[in-house]
Scaffold this motif. Sequence first.
Motif, PDB file in Angstrom:
ATOM      1  N   GLY A 277       0.957  -1.396  -0.106  1.00 50.27           N
ATOM      2  CA  GLY A 277       0.077  -0.070  -0.023  1.00 50.27           C
ATOM      3  C   GLY A 277       0.901   1.223   0.049  1.00 50.27           C
ATOM      4  O   GLY A 277       0.273   2.214   0.158  1.00 50.27           O
ATOM      5  N   LEU A 278       2.270   1.300   0.048  1.00 57.37           N
ATOM      6  CA  LEU A 278       2.979   2.208  -0.025  1.00 57.37           C
ATOM      7  C   LEU A 278       2.512   3.299  -1.169  1.00 57.37           C
ATOM      8  O   LEU A 278       2.389   2.757  -2.488  1.00 57.37           O
ATOM      9  CB  LEU A 278       4.370   2.003  -0.127  1.00 57.37           C
ATOM     10  N   THR A 279       2.712   4.538  -1.081  1.00 59.38           N
ATOM     11  CA  THR A 279       2.457   5.570  -2.082  1.00 59.38           C
ATOM     12  C   THR A 279       3.798   6.319  -2.754  1.00 59.38           C
ATOM     13  O   THR A 279       4.831   5.952  -1.961  1.00 59.38           O
ATOM     14  CB  THR A 279       1.340   6.496  -1.465  1.00 59.38           C
ATOM     15  N   ARG A 280       3.465   7.093  -3.634  1.00 59.64           N
ATOM     16  CA  ARG A 280       4.475   8.130  -4.082  1.00 59.64           C
ATOM     17  C   ARG A 280       5.085   9.057  -2.783  1.00 59.64           C
ATOM     18  O   ARG A 280       6.333   9.625  -2.917  1.00 59.64           O
ATOM     19  CB  ARG A 280       4.060   8.903  -5.093  1.00 59.64           C
ATOM     20  N   GLU A 281       4.433   9.217  -1.626  1.00 57.14           N
ATOM     21  CA  GLU A 281       4.823   9.692  -0.459  1.00 57.14           C
ATOM     22  C   GLU A 281       5.966   9.019   0.455  1.00 57.14           C
ATOM     23  O   GLU A 281       6.267   9.741   1.338  1.00 57.14           O
ATOM     24  CB  GLU A 281       3.555  10.077   0.498  1.00 57.14           C
ATOM     25  N   HIS A 282       5.953   7.960  -0.078  1.00 64.39           N
ATOM     26  CA  HIS A 282       6.859   7.128   1.001  1.00 64.39           C
ATOM     27  C   HIS A 282       8.071   6.749   0.138  1.00 64.39           C
ATOM     28  O   HIS A 282       8.362   7.095  -0.852  1.00 64.39           O
ATOM     29  CB  HIS A 282       6.198   5.635   1.246  1.00 64.39           C
ATOM     30  N   ARG A 283       9.199   6.372   1.363  1.00 62.17           N
ATOM     31  CA  ARG A 283      10.518   6.123   0.670  1.00 62.17           C
ATOM     32  C   ARG A 283      11.025   5.070   1.348  1.00 62.17           C
ATOM     33  O   ARG A 283      11.004   4.987   2.596  1.00 62.17           O
ATOM     34  CB  ARG A 283      11.503   7.346   1.037  1.00 62.17           C
ATOM     35  N   VAL A 284      11.595   3.991   0.770  1.00 63.44           N
ATOM     36  CA  VAL A 284      11.990   2.960   1.228  1.00 63.44           C
ATOM     37  C   VAL A 284      13.495   2.558   1.592  1.00 63.44           C
ATOM     38  O   VAL A 284      14.022   3.084   0.055  1.00 63.44           O
ATOM     39  CB  VAL A 284      11.525   1.521   0.658  1.00 63.44           C
ATOM     40  N   ILE A 285      14.117   2.453   2.343  1.00 63.79           N
ATOM     41  CA  ILE A 285      15.648   2.414   2.365  1.00 63.79           C
ATOM     42  C   ILE A 285      15.860   1.077   3.124  1.00 63.79           C
ATOM     43  O   ILE A 285      15.324   0.487   4.000  1.00 63.79           O
ATOM     44  CB  ILE A 285      16.120   3.463   3.378  1.00 63.79           C
ATOM     45  N   SER A 286      17.030   0.681   2.479  1.00 62.06           N
ATOM     46  CA  SER A 286      17.591  -0.939   2.810  1.00 62.06           C
ATOM     47  C   SER A 286      19.148  -0.984   2.375  1.00 62.06           C
ATOM     48  O   SER A 286      19.644  -0.435   1.525  1.00 62.06           O
ATOM     49  CB  SER A 286      16.755  -1.837   2.169  1.00 62.06           C
ATOM     50  N   LEU A 287      19.702  -1.702   3.238  1.00 61.99           N
ATOM     51  CA  LEU A 287      20.905  -2.268   2.706  1.00 61.99           C
ATOM     52  C   LEU A 287      20.582  -3.213   1.691  1.00 61.99           C
ATOM     53  O   LEU A 287      19.481  -3.614   1.520  1.00 61.99           O
ATOM     54  CB  LEU A 287      21.731  -2.904   4.123  1.00 61.99           C
ATOM     55  N   PRO A 288      21.708  -3.840   1.210  1.00 63.32           N
ATOM     56  CA  PRO A 288      21.661  -4.884   0.128  1.00 63.32           C
ATOM     57  C   PRO A 288      20.769  -6.140   0.429  1.00 63.32           C
ATOM     58  O   PRO A 288      20.740  -6.749   1.406  1.00 63.32           O
ATOM     59  CB  PRO A 288      23.147  -5.438  -0.311  1.00 63.32           C
ATOM     60  N   SER A 289      19.777  -6.092  -0.319  1.00 65.77           N
ATOM     61  CA  SER A 289      18.591  -7.151   0.023  1.00 65.77           C
ATOM     62  C   SER A 289      17.980  -7.420  -1.382  1.00 65.77           C
ATOM     63  O   SER A 289      17.531  -6.361  -2.130  1.00 65.77           O
ATOM     64  CB  SER A 289      17.528  -6.816   1.128  1.00 65.77           C
TER      65      SER A 289
END
Length: 339
Positions: A277-289
């Motif tokens: 359900g994430l939208t254009r207002e969200h940002r996902v951050i992750s180490l290599p995965s």
Amino acid sequence: MSLSAPSPPALRRPPATKVWVESPLQLLSAVEAHHAGLLGHGTEVVLRSGVEPLVATASEVERLGPHLGLAGLHVGSRVPLPSGTGTLVIGDAFSGTVQRRLLTFRAQRLIIADDGLATIHLLELLAAPDPRPLIRARAQPTMARQALGLAAATRMRALGRAGRLIVFTALPVPGELREAVTKHGVTIVGHDFPWLRSRPSGPPPPERQVVLGSSLVANGLVHRERYLEWVADLAAAEPIAYRPHRRELPADLAELRRNPRISVAEPGPPVEVCLRGLTREHRVISLPSTALTSLRLVLRGNGTTIQGVTVPAEWWTDQADAGLREHLSLFLDGLEPAR
């Protein structure tokens, strides 16, 4: 738990398909393979017992897909084998239990459902000119385990030569690797989670910044203090919703929960399911995965920013050699340095 659908008449019943999964991603991959028409009706899925996130994922699949046509989702403890004309679907080709069962496998087809970067490691081993033991990266196997891995590799390569081995994956397989493995008869079938993308999504988290937890600390590859400091720094800039990796240590999650700007989610289905359900207002951050790759597919068209960050050199422990570091980041484009 079970998912039922009307069975076809006995005379038209397709060969049996048995699925053995040990992780949430393997289960999602198997469901997508079923949706793609690779498995047929009457497919039975057996879940490895004792893996709570897997049970939670199965419950969500049951809720989202009452008309999937699966004969059942069952919790068990053994790798099922189909009849002589059926299909076996597995996720972890490096499991000793699975490999022992493969030595007596005489059914029609073997399908490997995605298991993250382990799937790429499997393809690399199958692409070799001569059989190489199917052993996990970083493993230090005994001679007996080496022998079992070599026997399993020989059996799997024979299935490939007979046109009876399929690898079903959402990961981008480099052209040279794809060409090398197909020379051994292996069929690679790609997908972009069409079934999951077609399902209604739940509400997104209120925080705009979402951080995917990593297993690198629990696996002894990254220093704990460096990782926790990085997450805390992200939270200092903006409150975050933290989605733990299923292997993260309880003590580390407890440390994160003490920070009022970090909302740590409870264990449950994987991010591919929970974050649809994430939208254009969200940002996902992750180490290599590999979750970065799968989320880019699942959230395609949502406008969500998905940012992968590289692991700084000083974060790595002595257990992470150069080859492993390169392998972890090999298929994750768009990475930026963690700060």
